[in-house]
Design an enzyme around this catalytic site. Structure first.
Site, PDB file in Angstrom:
ATOM      1  N   HIS A 272       0.862  -1.194   0.000  1.00  0.00           N
ATOM      2  CA  HIS A 272       0.000   0.000   0.000  1.00  0.00           C
ATOM      3  C   HIS A 272       0.889   1.231   0.000  1.00  0.00           C
ATOM      4  CE1 HIS A 272      -3.166   2.808   1.134  1.00  0.00           C
ATOM      5  NE2 HIS A 272      -4.011   1.870   0.751  1.00  0.00           N
ATOM      6  N   ASP A 329      -7.899  -5.337  -0.093  1.00  0.00           N
ATOM      7  CA  ASP A 329      -8.368  -6.218  -1.172  1.00  0.00           C
ATOM      8  C   ASP A 329      -7.970  -7.672  -0.993  1.00  0.00           C
ATOM      9  OD1 ASP A 329      -7.624  -3.432  -3.184  1.00  0.00           O
ATOM     10  OD2 ASP A 329      -9.632  -4.215  -2.770  1.00  0.00           O
TER      11      ASP A 329
HETATM   12  C1  SDX Z   1      -6.210   0.014  -2.978  1.00  0.00           C
HETATM   13  O1  SDX Z   1      -4.386   4.505  -1.991  1.00  0.00           O
HETATM   14  C2  SDX Z   1      -5.366   3.893  -1.426  1.00  0.00           C
HETATM   15  O2  SDX Z   1      -5.789   4.265  -0.346  1.00  0.00           O
HETATM   16  C3  SDX Z   1      -5.954   2.723  -2.174  1.00  0.00           C
HETATM   17  C4  SDX Z   1      -6.961   1.862  -1.432  1.00  0.00           C
HETATM   18  C5  SDX Z   1      -8.256   2.590  -1.152  1.00  0.00           C
HETATM   19  O3  SDX Z   1      -8.944   2.211  -0.196  1.00  0.00           O
HETATM   20  O4  SDX Z   1      -8.612   3.485  -1.961  1.00  0.00           O
HETATM   21  O5  SDX Z   1      -6.403   1.411  -0.208  1.00  0.00           O
HETATM   22  C6  SDX Z   1      -7.359   0.636  -2.262  1.00  0.00           C
HETATM   23  O6  SDX Z   1      -5.953   0.363  -4.096  1.00  0.00           O
HETATM   24  C7  SDX Z   1      -5.340  -0.981  -2.254  1.00  0.00           C
HETATM   25  C8  SDX Z   1      -4.125  -1.472  -3.116  1.00  0.00           C
HETATM   26  C9  SDX Z   1      -4.651  -2.578  -4.039  1.00  0.00           C
HETATM   27  N1  SDX Z   1      -3.575  -2.942  -5.041  1.00  0.00           N
HETATM   28  C10 SDX Z   1      -2.947  -4.119  -4.937  1.00  0.00           C
HETATM   29  O7  SDX Z   1      -3.109  -4.947  -4.035  1.00  0.00           O
HETATM   30  C11 SDX Z   1      -1.987  -4.377  -6.090  1.00  0.00           C
HETATM   31  C12 SDX Z   1      -0.664  -4.940  -5.546  1.00  0.00           C
HETATM   32  N2  SDX Z   1       0.072  -3.885  -4.831  1.00  0.00           N
HETATM   33  C13 SDX Z   1       0.914  -3.063  -5.539  1.00  0.00           C
HETATM   34  O8  SDX Z   1       0.878  -2.993  -6.878  1.00  0.00           O
HETATM   35  C14 SDX Z   1       1.509  -1.890  -4.767  1.00  0.00           C
HETATM   36  O9  SDX Z   1       1.810  -2.322  -3.505  1.00  0.00           O
HETATM   37  C15 SDX Z   1       0.649  -0.630  -4.685  1.00  0.00           C
HETATM   38  C16 SDX Z   1       0.228  -0.183  -6.043  1.00  0.00           C
HETATM   39  C17 SDX Z   1      -0.537  -0.885  -3.843  1.00  0.00           C
HETATM   40  C18 SDX Z   1       1.494   0.439  -4.027  1.00  0.00           C
HETATM   41  O10 SDX Z   1       2.514   0.718  -4.893  1.00  0.00           O
HETATM   42  P1  SDX Z   1       3.659   1.770  -4.529  1.00  0.00           P
HETATM   43  O11 SDX Z   1       3.426   2.471  -3.242  1.00  0.00           O
HETATM   44  O12 SDX Z   1       3.896   2.580  -5.751  1.00  0.00           O
HETATM   45  O13 SDX Z   1       4.859   0.856  -4.219  1.00  0.00           O
HETATM   46  P2  SDX Z   1       5.912   0.446  -5.279  1.00  0.00           P
HETATM   47  O14 SDX Z   1       5.224  -0.102  -6.483  1.00  0.00           O
HETATM   48  O15 SDX Z   1       6.846   1.593  -5.438  1.00  0.00           O
HETATM   49  O16 SDX Z   1       6.640  -0.764  -4.526  1.00  0.00           O
HETATM   50  C19 SDX Z   1       7.696  -0.544  -3.609  1.00  0.00           C
HETATM   51  C20 SDX Z   1       8.501  -1.848  -3.670  1.00  0.00           C
HETATM   52  C21 SDX Z   1       8.920  -2.212  -5.098  1.00  0.00           C
HETATM   53  O17 SDX Z   1      10.042  -3.001  -4.992  1.00  0.00           O
HETATM   54  P3  SDX Z   1      11.532  -2.317  -5.221  1.00  0.00           P
HETATM   55  O18 SDX Z   1      11.456  -1.563  -6.544  1.00  0.00           O
HETATM   56  O19 SDX Z   1      11.707  -1.394  -4.022  1.00  0.00           O
HETATM   57  O20 SDX Z   1      12.490  -3.476  -5.244  1.00  0.00           O
HETATM   58  O21 SDX Z   1       7.662  -2.931  -3.224  1.00  0.00           O
HETATM   59  C22 SDX Z   1       7.465  -3.834  -4.303  1.00  0.00           C
HETATM   60  C23 SDX Z   1       7.792  -3.094  -5.567  1.00  0.00           C
HETATM   61  O22 SDX Z   1       8.191  -4.006  -6.594  1.00  0.00           O
HETATM   62  N3  SDX Z   1       6.045  -4.225  -4.264  1.00  0.00           N
HETATM   63  C24 SDX Z   1       5.608  -5.442  -4.476  1.00  0.00           C
HETATM   64  C25 SDX Z   1       4.229  -5.374  -4.285  1.00  0.00           C
HETATM   65  N4  SDX Z   1       3.870  -4.131  -3.982  1.00  0.00           N
HETATM   66  C26 SDX Z   1       5.020  -3.412  -3.978  1.00  0.00           C
HETATM   67  N5  SDX Z   1       6.254  -6.600  -4.792  1.00  0.00           N
HETATM   68  C27 SDX Z   1       5.461  -7.685  -4.933  1.00  0.00           C
HETATM   69  N6  SDX Z   1       4.112  -7.708  -4.751  1.00  0.00           N
HETATM   70  C28 SDX Z   1       3.488  -6.563  -4.438  1.00  0.00           C
HETATM   71  N7  SDX Z   1       2.152  -6.569  -4.280  1.00  0.00           N
END
Ligand code: SDX
Length: 393
Positions: A272, A329
């Site tokens: 998140h 989720d």
């Molecule tokens: C919602 O914003 C809100 O409030 C949203 C929400 C709401 O109520 O409105 O809470 C609802 O959208 C919840 C999120 C649902 N999405 C998912 O579950 C999809 C999976 N999660 C991700 O794609 C990700 O965690 C996000 C999109 C939720 C957050 O992305 P960020 O903050 O941009 O984080 P990032 O992509 O920069 O990741 C940071 C690191 C990266 O690794 P490095 O580059 O540092 O090596 O964490 C890794 C990412 O690759 N990472 C993951 C991951 N999420 C982040 N690696 C594997 N699996 C994951 N799910």
């Protein structure tokens, strides 16, 4: 300037507005609507009462709540001509695409909603109409996908029971809606009702800041929510868990895939932008999963896969270092499935829950007379180039 500056883009930490609606503390895993903790509201309130709280700022008195319910029950029908839109969609078209278009189409039937300078009363009636018609639209999208007859709203039912009756009711007989299902639905909708400046709420504010009408602003928010990185994750989580189950349930293998930068697989439902601790909603939903499935006598094998996946991830350095925890989720789809909803309806249910939050944010933006949104950029393109035509002249 010397040295290399790494700029972070994409609204990652922008303070885009001031708001008194929802408070998040990502480090402590705290979520409050108008100062009330999500834990208390999920346990003690109803979705309609929380909708009132988010939109008007205070919990309603009994009279205010009764008037709110009565007003809403007067506007649950949609124009009969809107049925032509439902008929136009292929039966397997995604419900989120239909919902976004149908909500925007409401502006065609209520031209008064297009007036930028609506009076407070006109603006409030437009909000009531949208809150009232959303359950009808959502349930009719589902019924049309089955080829089943549409069930009309019943004004003697409360908001959530009415929605469930239109969704699961039959023309031929009155079905009794299990109180366990009503209670679980209220809890899920409350937990999704608002979440400060997430992607879809920021979209609603951005579109609304141009003085665009409420229906079109919310329609834009629905489209933003559709993405699998946002609300679409609840559908993607179930598809992921089914994939892992079909693959023999080897959670270690899939944890390693999620960590592998060369593998496009992402652990959906994890991570998140704000929560760097447990998402408080995920904790409540995980507990509700056990309660609801037990009360409904359902044993869903993907629940145990989800729990094993969570356990493995939370003890893995990759997830710990990046503070990746289950989000709202991760478990919600397991309950939606237990309540009888198909996977492609999950994000539409997220939108139904988020509607009062979007409305509250749109209303607050107008009350604060916020200017049209217009962010700037860092230009990285060419500077001066002279035109040369295809013949080199
Ligand atoms: C919602 O914003 C809100 O409030 C949203 C929400 C709401 O109520 O409105 O809470 C609802 O959208 C919840 C999120 C649902 N999405 C998912 O579950 C999809 C999976 N999660 C991700 O794609 C990700 O965690 C996000 C999109 C939720 C957050 O992305 P960020 O903050 O941009 O984080 P990032 O992509 O920069 O990741 C940071 C690191 C990266 O690794 P490095 O580059 O540092 O090596 O964490 C890794 C990412 O690759 N990472 C993951 C991951 N999420 C982040 N690696 C594997 N699996 C994951 N799910």
């Amino acid at each position: 300037l010397t040295g290399h500056i790494t700029l972070d883009f994409g609204y990652k930490n922008t303070g885009s507005t001031k708001s008194a609606i929802t408070f998040l503390d990502g480090e402590e895993g705290i979520l409050k609507y108008r100062g009330y903790s999500i834990e208390e509201l999920a346990e003690k309130s109803t979705f309609l009462e929380v909708s009132y709280l988010l939109i008007y700022g205070n919990l309603p008195t009994q009279t205010e709540l009764d008037n709110f319910q009565t007003l809403i029950s007067r506007h649950t029908l949609i124009h009969e001509d809107m049925k032509k839109f439902f008929d136009g969609y292929p039966s397997k078209s995604h419900p989120m695409g239909q919902l976004s278009a149908l909500v925007c189409s409401l502006s065609a039937f209520y031209p008064e909603s297009l007036v930028a300078e609506q009076t407070k009363e006109e603006q409030e009636l437009t909000m009531i109409k949208l809150l009232a018609k959303m359950p009808t639209i959502v349930s009719w999208i589902y019924k049309k996908s089955l080829g089943h007859p549409l069930i009309y709203p019943r004004n003697n039912f409360d908001y959530v029971t009415n929605f469930l009756n239109m969704t699961f009711g039959q023309r031929t007989e009155d079905v009794t809606i299990d109180p366990v299902v009503v209670s679980a639905m209220n809890t899920l909708l409350i937990l999704h009702a608002d979440h400060e400046q997430n992607c879809s709420a920021s979209t609603v504010r951005m579109v609304g800041s141009s003085d665009c009408n409420l229906f079109a602003s919310i329609s834009a928010g629905i489209s933003a929510l559709w993405g699998p990185l946002h609300g679409g994750a609840n559908q993607a989580v179930i598809e992921m868990l089914e994939l892992i189950k079909a693959d023999g349930g080897d959670t270690e293998k899939w944890i390693n895939k999620a960590k592998d930068k060369n593998d496009p697989f992402r652990m959906m439902g994890f991570g998140h932008r704000v929560y760097k601790n447990f998402d408080p909603r995920a904790k409540i939903i995980k507990k509700a999963c056990d309660d609801v499935l037990e009360k409904l006598g359902i044993n869903d094998p993907i629940l145990s896969i989800a729990k094993r996946l969570e356990e493995a991830a939370l003890s893995d350095p990759y997830f710990i270092e990046r503070k990746l925890y289950p989000n709202v989720d991760f478990y919600s789809g397991i309950i939606y499935r237990a309540l009888g909803f198909p996977t492609d309806m999950f994000t539409v249910l997220f939108a139904l829950g988020r509607l009062p939050g979007w409305i509250a944010q749109w209303k607050e933006m107008h009350e604060n007379k916020e200017p049209i949104g217009r962010p700037r950029q860092i230009y990285t393109g060419h500077t001066n180039r002279k035109y040369v035509d295809v013949n080199g002249r």
